[in-house]
Write a protein that holds these residues in place. Sequence first.
Motif, PDB file in Angstrom:
ATOM      1  N   GLU A 542       0.784  -1.451   0.569  1.00 30.82           N
ATOM      2  CA  GLU A 542      -0.197   0.060   0.463  1.00 30.82           C
ATOM      3  C   GLU A 542       1.068   1.610  -0.160  1.00 30.82           C
ATOM      4  OE1 GLU A 542      -3.670   0.519   2.576  1.00 30.82           O
ATOM      5  OE2 GLU A 542      -3.367  -1.548   3.188  1.00 30.82           O
ATOM      6  N   ALA A 545       1.861   1.897  -3.567  1.00 31.75           N
ATOM      7  CA  ALA A 545       0.620   2.381  -4.534  1.00 31.75           C
ATOM      8  C   ALA A 545       0.956   3.893  -4.488  1.00 31.75           C
ATOM      9  CB  ALA A 545      -0.275   0.858  -3.957  1.00 31.75           C
ATOM     10  N   THR A 554      -4.891   4.461  -4.570  1.00 31.06           N
ATOM     11  CA  THR A 554      -4.825   3.329  -3.609  1.00 31.06           C
ATOM     12  C   THR A 554      -5.780   2.762  -2.265  1.00 31.06           C
ATOM     13  OG1 THR A 554      -2.457   3.874  -3.421  1.00 31.06           O
ATOM     14  CG2 THR A 554      -3.169   2.246  -2.132  1.00 31.06           C
TER      15      THR A 554
END
Length: 582
Positions: A542, A545, A554
């Motif tokens: 994450e 991202a 995201t």
Amino acid sequence: MGSKNNTAIFIDKLKGVMFNDRHMKSGDIRRIVLRHRKLEDYNPPRNFGYDVEVKPVYDKDGVSFYINKRGVAPERAIMFIHGGGFCMEINKKQWEFAAKLAAGTGYEVVVPIYPLTPEHSGMECFAMLKNAYDKMNGRKQYEQVTILGEECGGGMALSLALMQWKHGGRRPDKLVLLSPFVDAGYKDRRLEKMVIDADANYHGYYYTYGIKSFLREYWIGNDVMDPDLLCPLESDFTDICDEIDIFSVAQDMLNGYSTALYEKLKNYQTIVHYYVFNNIVHDYVEHQEIPECRMITKKLINCITEKNQSIPYDVKQSVWVRALLSERYSKIYSDQTSVRLADKFHVEYKDFNSGISLYDKAMCFGRILAMDEEVRCFINRYPDGVIVNVGSEMDTMFERLDNTRIKWYNVDLPERIAIRHKYLGTRDREFNIDKSILDFSWLDQIKYKKGLGILFVCSDVMKLFDEKKLKRLLAEIYKRYQGAEVVFDIKNSVGKRKWNAERIIKSENKPRIRISIDNCISNLYDWNPRYKIIKDIPLLDEKMAEQLFGRDVTRKLRHKIKRKYDKLIHLRLGRERYIETD
């Protein structure tokens, strides 16, 4: 197989029975050749079926004819050395083939009328060919020069390229060899036996011991011929040209020479393509009325003009992804070579952008960054180690991560390694293995010293595997390199199901994924309890991202990332074993 082709083969055999009696000796062949010489005329026909113009150019050793497409000022040239057993003049059909080359490629085609045996020796012939080649290059600075040789002309084309390399002249950029005869002295008895066997099974007349004696007595004669001229098959081909294309017919008596030449050329840093056709007439360039022969000529023209070197869609896509990542996020990832390749391949960004979902694009970016990180960490631990890029395509990872000490292997299909070699070349400590990754014999070509560390990088190749093949790949690596590390990306069962369903809905002609791993510990323990899992993580986390796409995007990807629809797995296959010696 077309009826015209069968008819041509039958007529050739009938002529052979009439003119090539197996009981003829070299003197008999000499008389027949000289009698036919009175009927031969090397001058080009007055009218071609193509819009070309022909101009003779004379020098002290003979004449060469320059064929141009009318109204075109060519910047590239082809020297066409015709076949004919060293003793026959160029015929009308060969002239038509040369004209078709000029019209089809737009190149200038130069046809040297070289001295023939028995009146002249091989040394005289090569002297004329070299002078004609030098004069051709002296008249104009061509962007590209190709030497094309047919049958015995193929052997002479190869010898001429070797002569240029030895004497420091301009090398040809490309060689195109059509069923080349590369052993006029019949030095290799094994290949001679293959000629005899193929001749008996298919042609039934071309090869006789009288022909062998004829060549030794008149072509070689009393001259001490350079081995490069007599038998170029035994020569050193280092750096004689950039690319070589070999055409052959599987049943042809000269196919053994073509195959032997190809096998030898694979050991050199030269791009080589080998095209083999089935059940085609021996002198296929002279039978353009036959559809199969026209197909070969079209392929040949595409090879010369490089139209056949189309880049596969998936290779273009992988280049596009790396170029896009480098241009948009240069602080995270830099790959100017891929940017240059994308421009050279004329990659249209809009075409790939429209055909890939946001999640798939994110996973492509994640795969590149995650694999780079794994390789970078491995190099930090094993600075003198070996890295094997399995299914490398046009990956530039070695250029990006090289520490000046590691050894690097790229493994992929021959045609893809050829493209890689053409556009990326090779560097010091980098080696290319042109084999299918599913043919595990490539593992034996890796040179590795125990204790230095070896990593197999399998990026985006699991689409080619099922569970059985992946299990075998790991077992083959474990058998040869215990302690080796393997890193690969793979989908879990939900990601696999969604991917395949999406391909069906979109009616895309892409391979369906046949393998997935949910519980890595359970799966791999069942395969081999000595496999150790170093990492089993999402392909894109994450945090990365958010750097690439921002928080809002995201948030849309968070569920798939957490559930590890796409994951990266890093394994160590057992531990290295050292054999103690006294």
